[in-house]
Design a protein around this motif. Structure first.
Motif, short mmCIF file in Angstrom:
data_model
loop_
_atom_site.label_atom_id
_atom_site.label_comp_id
_atom_site.label_asym_id
_atom_site.label_seq_id
_atom_site.Cartn_x
_atom_site.Cartn_y
_atom_site.Cartn_z
N VAL A 195 94.95 -47.44 -20.57
CA VAL A 195 93.85 -47.52 -21.53
C VAL A 195 93.41 -46.12 -21.93
CG1 VAL A 195 91.58 -48.52 -22.00
CG2 VAL A 195 93.11 -49.63 -20.35
N LEU A 236 96.63 -49.88 -24.30
CA LEU A 236 95.45 -50.26 -25.07
C LEU A 236 94.67 -49.02 -25.46
CD1 LEU A 236 94.12 -53.14 -22.76
CD2 LEU A 236 95.41 -53.41 -24.90
N ASP A 237 94.06 -49.06 -26.64
CA ASP A 237 93.09 -48.05 -27.06
C ASP A 237 91.74 -48.71 -27.10
OD1 ASP A 237 95.00 -46.03 -27.39
OD2 ASP A 237 95.34 -46.54 -29.49
N GLN A 238 90.74 -48.08 -26.48
CA GLN A 238 89.36 -48.59 -26.46
C GLN A 238 88.60 -47.81 -27.53
OE1 GLN A 238 86.56 -50.12 -26.43
NE2 GLN A 238 86.01 -50.37 -24.30
N CYS A 294 85.29 -54.19 -22.09
CA CYS A 294 84.58 -52.98 -21.70
C CYS A 294 83.20 -53.38 -21.24
CB CYS A 294 84.47 -52.00 -22.86
SG CYS A 294 83.42 -50.57 -22.47
N PHE A 322 89.18 -53.28 -28.73
CA PHE A 322 90.44 -52.74 -28.23
C PHE A 322 91.52 -52.94 -29.28
CE2 PHE A 322 88.24 -53.67 -24.28
CZ PHE A 322 88.62 -52.63 -23.44
N PHE A 360 86.77 -50.23 -18.44
CA PHE A 360 87.79 -51.27 -18.53
C PHE A 360 87.59 -52.20 -17.35
CE2 PHE A 360 92.10 -52.99 -17.80
CZ PHE A 360 92.32 -53.55 -19.04
#
Length: 126
Positions: A62, A37-39, A110, A44, A72
């Motif tokens: 993440v 995952l990219d925050q 988040c 996301f 996270f």
């Protein structure tokens, strides 16, 4: 309505986060499914599609792309039992604990830069 919008955002962000269609994540050599995952600032995105997942061992990897401190938080979808939670400095990547995901599903968000819950409540045994 809020849950519906959250699900629409999940499907949109996670299925089409990369160019073209994403693949379903597979198990690594240790039998753990890795979810990348990219925050970003308020949402996301995922490397792979999160559709058709099955119960088993999962690890969430993440990356913070928000250019500020984010976090996270991972919970059991049905019981809301905490599975993992940690902060992520800008530009850093953190791996969650390896967690056992059941047919009850999981959800994540988040807690620092509030995002809606991303519900993964369609995890089914084959």
């Amino acid at each position: 309505m809020k849950k519906f919008m959250s699900q629409v955002m999940l499907i949109t962000a996670l299925m089409f986060s990369a160019s073209g269609f994403a693949a379903t994540p597979s198990q690594n050599a240790e039998g753990v499914v890795e979810i990348y995952l990219d925050q970003h600032g308020g949402y996301f995105s995922a490397k792979d599609t999160l559709a058709s997942l099955k119960p088993g061992k999962y690890q969430f990897i993440v990356t913070n792309k928000a250019e500020k401190l984010v976090g996270f938080q991972l919970q059991n979808f049905k019981t809301h039992e905490a599975l993992d939670m940690f902060p992520i400095e800008p530009g850093k990547t953190i791996r969650s604990d390896i967690v056992e995901v059941t047919g009850e599903g999981v959800r994540f968000r988040c807690p620092i830069n509030p995002t809606p819950w991303y519900d993964m409540d369609v995890i089914k045994a084959s």
